[in-house]
Design a protein around this motif. Structure first.
Motif, PDB file in Angstrom:
ATOM      1  N   GLU A 196       7.624  -9.086   8.146  1.00 25.79           N
ATOM      2  CA  GLU A 196       7.760  -8.655   7.252  1.00 25.79           C
ATOM      3  C   GLU A 196       8.861  -7.556   7.490  1.00 25.79           C
ATOM      4  OE1 GLU A 196       5.005  -5.644   3.754  1.00 25.79           O
ATOM      5  OE2 GLU A 196       4.195  -7.528   5.333  1.00 25.79           O
ATOM      6  N   GLU A 197       9.719  -6.770   6.863  1.00 25.01           N
ATOM      7  CA  GLU A 197      10.037  -6.079   6.495  1.00 25.01           C
ATOM      8  C   GLU A 197      10.785  -5.159   5.612  1.00 25.01           C
ATOM      9  OE1 GLU A 197      15.353  -5.663   7.761  1.00 25.01           O
ATOM     10  OE2 GLU A 197      14.273  -7.428   8.376  1.00 25.01           O
ATOM     11  N   GLY A 198      10.487  -4.047   5.241  1.00 24.36           N
ATOM     12  CA  GLY A 198      11.455  -3.084   3.658  1.00 24.36           C
ATOM     13  C   GLY A 198      10.891  -3.529   2.842  1.00 24.36           C
ATOM     14  N   GLY A 199       9.388  -4.047   2.713  1.00 28.21           N
ATOM     15  CA  GLY A 199       8.983  -4.189   1.329  1.00 28.21           C
ATOM     16  C   GLY A 199       9.009  -6.504   0.707  1.00 28.21           C
ATOM     17  N   VAL A 200       9.398  -6.599   2.035  1.00 30.35           N
ATOM     18  CA  VAL A 200       9.174  -7.793   1.966  1.00 30.35           C
ATOM     19  C   VAL A 200       8.730  -9.151   2.670  1.00 30.35           C
ATOM     20  CG1 VAL A 200      11.690  -9.678   1.054  1.00 30.35           C
ATOM     21  CG2 VAL A 200      12.172  -6.853   0.731  1.00 30.35           C
ATOM     22  N   GLU A 201       8.245 -10.070   2.516  1.00 33.78           N
ATOM     23  CA  GLU A 201       7.482 -10.452   3.382  1.00 33.78           C
ATOM     24  C   GLU A 201       7.582 -12.178   3.221  1.00 33.78           C
ATOM     25  OE1 GLU A 201       3.134 -12.968   3.761  1.00 33.78           O
ATOM     26  OE2 GLU A 201       3.034 -11.433   2.090  1.00 33.78           O
ATOM     27  N   ALA A 202       8.641 -12.167   4.284  1.00 39.14           N
ATOM     28  CA  ALA A 202       8.485 -14.069   4.724  1.00 39.14           C
ATOM     29  C   ALA A 202       7.793 -14.776   5.050  1.00 39.14           C
ATOM     30  CB  ALA A 202      10.301 -14.331   5.272  1.00 39.14           C
ATOM     31  N   MET A 229       9.181  -9.726  -2.815  1.00 39.69           N
ATOM     32  CA  MET A 229       9.539  -8.657  -2.386  1.00 39.69           C
ATOM     33  C   MET A 229       8.469  -7.659  -3.270  1.00 39.69           C
ATOM     34  SD  MET A 229      13.272 -10.028  -2.841  1.00 39.69           S
ATOM     35  CE  MET A 229      14.068  -8.145  -2.807  1.00 39.69           C
ATOM     36  N   ARG A 230       8.082  -6.844  -2.397  1.00 39.83           N
ATOM     37  CA  ARG A 230       7.857  -5.784  -3.597  1.00 39.83           C
ATOM     38  C   ARG A 230       8.593  -5.689  -4.680  1.00 39.83           C
ATOM     39  NH1 ARG A 230       4.433  -4.626   1.661  1.00 39.83           N
ATOM     40  NH2 ARG A 230       5.756  -2.351   2.008  1.00 39.83           N
ATOM     41  N   PRO A 231       8.323  -4.501  -5.964  1.00 41.05           N
ATOM     42  CA  PRO A 231       8.432  -3.979  -6.896  1.00 41.05           C
ATOM     43  C   PRO A 231       9.849  -2.845  -5.754  1.00 41.05           C
ATOM     44  CG  PRO A 231       6.890  -3.679  -7.760  1.00 41.05           C
ATOM     45  CD  PRO A 231       6.506  -4.378  -6.496  1.00 41.05           C
ATOM     46  N   GLY A 232      11.308  -2.379  -6.342  1.00 43.53           N
ATOM     47  CA  GLY A 232      11.877  -1.531  -5.746  1.00 43.53           C
ATOM     48  C   GLY A 232      12.610  -2.520  -4.172  1.00 43.53           C
ATOM     49  N   SER A 233      11.913  -3.021  -3.487  1.00 43.61           N
ATOM     50  CA  SER A 233      12.746  -3.635  -1.981  1.00 43.61           C
ATOM     51  C   SER A 233      14.008  -4.377  -2.512  1.00 43.61           C
ATOM     52  CB  SER A 233      11.377  -4.644  -1.677  1.00 43.61           C
ATOM     53  OG  SER A 233      11.448  -5.635  -2.333  1.00 43.61           O
ATOM     54  N   GLN A 234      14.691  -4.816  -2.013  1.00 36.75           N
ATOM     55  CA  GLN A 234      16.210  -5.656  -1.726  1.00 36.75           C
ATOM     56  C   GLN A 234      15.594  -6.418  -0.669  1.00 36.75           C
ATOM     57  OE1 GLN A 234      19.540  -3.386  -0.651  1.00 36.75           O
ATOM     58  NE2 GLN A 234      18.365  -1.432  -1.170  1.00 36.75           N
ATOM     59  N   ASN A 282      14.624  -6.523  -6.196  1.00 42.28           N
ATOM     60  CA  ASN A 282      13.440  -6.373  -7.484  1.00 42.28           C
ATOM     61  C   ASN A 282      13.609  -4.917  -7.736  1.00 42.28           C
ATOM     62  OD1 ASN A 282      11.008  -7.071  -8.442  1.00 42.28           O
ATOM     63  ND2 ASN A 282       9.606  -7.552  -7.270  1.00 42.28           N
ATOM     64  N   LYS A 283      14.031  -4.866  -9.159  1.00 42.20           N
ATOM     65  CA  LYS A 283      14.185  -4.211  -9.584  1.00 42.20           C
ATOM     66  C   LYS A 283      12.909  -3.470 -10.853  1.00 42.20           C
ATOM     67  CE  LYS A 283      18.833  -3.664  -9.436  1.00 42.20           C
ATOM     68  NZ  LYS A 283      20.566  -3.493 -10.038  1.00 42.20           N
ATOM     69  N   SER A 284      12.450  -4.260 -10.971  1.00 42.94           N
ATOM     70  CA  SER A 284      10.827  -5.282 -11.698  1.00 42.94           C
ATOM     71  C   SER A 284       9.637  -4.384 -11.336  1.00 42.94           C
ATOM     72  CB  SER A 284      10.398  -6.388 -11.858  1.00 42.94           C
ATOM     73  OG  SER A 284       9.479  -6.695 -10.620  1.00 42.94           O
ATOM     74  N   GLY A 285       8.989  -4.408 -12.558  1.00 42.63           N
ATOM     75  CA  GLY A 285       7.245  -3.285 -11.483  1.00 42.63           C
ATOM     76  C   GLY A 285       6.312  -4.310 -11.050  1.00 42.63           C
ATOM     77  N   ALA A 286       7.072  -5.591 -10.692  1.00 43.06           N
ATOM     78  CA  ALA A 286       5.757  -6.292 -10.395  1.00 43.06           C
ATOM     79  C   ALA A 286       6.690  -7.292  -9.010  1.00 43.06           C
ATOM     80  CB  ALA A 286       5.178  -7.455 -11.261  1.00 43.06           C
ATOM     81  N   PRO A 287       6.165  -8.052  -8.504  1.00 44.44           N
ATOM     82  CA  PRO A 287       6.375  -8.846  -7.274  1.00 44.44           C
ATOM     83  C   PRO A 287       7.247  -9.837  -7.552  1.00 44.44           C
ATOM     84  CG  PRO A 287       3.912  -8.365  -7.106  1.00 44.44           C
ATOM     85  CD  PRO A 287       4.403  -7.294  -7.726  1.00 44.44           C
ATOM     86  N   LEU A 288       7.891 -10.083  -6.645  1.00 45.15           N
ATOM     87  CA  LEU A 288       9.307 -11.009  -6.980  1.00 45.15           C
ATOM     88  C   LEU A 288       9.086 -11.998  -5.996  1.00 45.15           C
ATOM     89  CD1 LEU A 288      11.491 -12.776  -8.260  1.00 45.15           C
ATOM     90  CD2 LEU A 288      13.042 -10.812  -6.577  1.00 45.15           C
ATOM     91  N   ARG A 289       8.436 -13.666  -6.020  1.00 43.84           N
ATOM     92  CA  ARG A 289       8.601 -14.441  -4.909  1.00 43.84           C
ATOM     93  C   ARG A 289       9.474 -15.553  -5.218  1.00 43.84           C
ATOM     94  NH1 ARG A 289       3.020 -18.148  -3.563  1.00 43.84           N
ATOM     95  NH2 ARG A 289       3.650 -19.071  -1.725  1.00 43.84           N
TER      96      ARG A 289
END
Length: 340
Positions: A196-202, A229-234, A282-289
Motif C-alpha cells: 500500500e502506498e499513498g492511498g493505493v492498495e495493490a 485507489m482511494r478518492p484523490g489518489s494517484q 482517481n478524481k471521483s468520490g468513490a474507490p476505483l478498483r
C-alpha cells in the motif's frame, strides 16, 4: 471456461467425443496440488512516496471497449473484452471474461490445450475438478493459475448459493511450452502479496508493484495486479517496455494515461500503447478498483479452435484427434466425468 465454438461443436470428431465422455460415470479420487512456495508480503508507505517520478515514455490509452454480456458455458453469463471480434487477442493474451454465475449454471466438463487460464475470484466461490484427480475450491480473493499444457479436461462450477463473480484470463504459451505437463499454482487470498502506498492498495497476483513481488511463476512473463485507489489518489506503475498491457475496470471510474483524459468507468477494457509505465488518477468520490495486466509478446502465429490454441491448423487437427482417441495427454478423458 469459454464454451466450445459452434464450428468445433459441429465437428463429428468433437461431437462424438463429448457424447462419449459425458456418458462415462467412472470417477477418480481427488486431491489438490498446492503451490509449492507461498508468500505473503505486506508493505505500507507514506503518501509522500506515492507519486513516483513521471515516466519518460508514459503509456497512453489506444483502445477502449465495453465488455458486453453474452451467454457462455451452461446457462452462465460473462462480460467478454479480449476475445471478441473488436479485440481478437492481445499477444500473449487470448481472452478475458468477467463472469457472473449462479447455480445450476456453470462450466461443466471441457478440455484445454496449449495455454494457461488464470481464475481470480471477486465474490463467492468456484469448485474445479479435473481428470487427473485434482479438486479444490477457490473463494473471494483466491487465484488459480492453471497451465493446461498438453491437455486437461476439467469443470468449473459454483460452490455456493447466490451469484459467484470473478475474472478469467487466458494466456498463450510459446510453441516450446504448449505440450508441457499440466500444473497448478493456487493462492488463497491471505497468501497474495500486498503493498500500500499513498492511498493505493495493490494485490500482486503476478509481477511486482511498490517493490513487492508475487511468488507466482509465469512461464509466459506476465504482470497481473489488482489495484484499489482511494478518492484523490494517484498511481504511477512501471510496466516493462515492449510488453503489451491493458486495464480492466472492476468498480468505480478513473483517469488513465493522461491527467486531462476523460474518466473511464466499470466493465471497460482499455488497451495501453507503448511506454515504460502507466499513470492513473482517481478524481471521483468513490474507490476505483481495476486489474492491470501486462505480458511479454510471444510473436508467434495463433491458431485457435474453441478450447485448443496452437500454432498451426495441423496442430489443431492433432489436438482434436488426441482428445477423441484419448492420447498424447488426453488418455484419461474417456474414463472421467466430474461430479458436477
Amino acid at each position: 471456461m469459454m464454451r466450445l465454438r459452434q464450428h468445433l461443436a459441429s465437428s463429428p470428431i468433437y461431437t462424438s467425443a463429448i457424447a462419449r465422455i459425458r456418458n462415462k460415470t467412472h470417477h477418480h479420487n481427488h486431491r489438490q496440488l498446492p503451490l509449492t512456495q507461498k508468500l505473503r508480503t505486506t508493505r505500507t508507505m507514506s503518501s509522500s512516496s506515492a507519486a513516483s517520478a513521471p515516466f519518460e515514455k508514459p503509456r497512453a490509452v489506444v483502445k477502449k471497449l465495453l465488455a458486453e454480456s453474452q451467454p457462455e458455458g451452461q446457462g452462465a453469463t460473462v462480460r467478454r473484452s479480449i476475445g471478441r471480434h473488436e479485440l481478437r487477442n492481445l499477444d500473449p493474451f487470448l481472452m478475458l471474461d468477467e463472469f457472473s454465475v449462479s447455480k445450476p449454471a456453470g462450466f461443466p466438463d471441457h478440455p484445454h490445450r496449449g495455454f494457461e487460464t488464470v481464475t481470480y475470484m471477486l465474490e463467492g466461490a468456484f469448485t474445479h475438478q479435473d481428470f487427473a484427480g485434482h479438486k479444490g475450491t477457490i473463494r473471494a480473493g483466491d487465484v488459480q493459475w492453471m497451465t493446461a499444457g498438453r491437455g486437461i479436461v476439467h469443470s468449473e462450477m459454483p460452490a455456493g448459493d447466490g451469484v459467484q463473480k470473478g475474472l478469467q484470463l487466458w494466456i498463450n504459451l510459446s510453441s516450446k511450452d504448449k505440450m508441457i505437463e499440466p500444473r497448478y499454482q493456487e493462492l488463497q487470498s491471505k497468501d497474495i502479496s500486498r503493498a500500500e502506498e499513498g492511498g493505493v492498495e495493490a494485490r500482486i497476483i503476478a509481477g511486482e508493484a511498490f517493490g513487492v513481488r508475487s511468488p507466482v511463476f509465469t512461464r509466459t512473463p506476465t504482470m497481473y495486479i489488482d489495484f484499489t485507489m482511494r478518492p484523490g489518489s494517484q498511481l504511477h506503475q512501471p510496466i516493462p517496455e515492449g510488453w503489451n498491457a491493458f486495464v480492466y475496470i472492476i468498480d468505480g471510474e478513473g483517469v488513465f494515461g493522461r491527467e486531462k483524459a476523460a474518466p473511464v468507468s466499470a466493465h471497460h477494457c482499455i488497451v495501453l500503447g507503448p511506454g515504460d509505465g502507466l499513470s492513473v488518477w482517481n478524481k471521483s468520490g468513490a474507490p476505483l478498483r481495476f486489474a492491470l495486466v501486462a505480458g511479454q509478446p510471444l510473436g508467434e502465429q495463433v491458431v485457435q479452435h474453441g478450447p485448443f490454441v496452437m500454432n498451426s491448423r495441423a496442430e489443431i487437427q492433432q489436438a482434436m484427434e488426441d482428445y477423441y482417441y484419448g492420447k498424447n495427454g488426453f488418455e484419461r478423458a474417456s474414463q472421467w466425468s466430474s461430479s458436477a
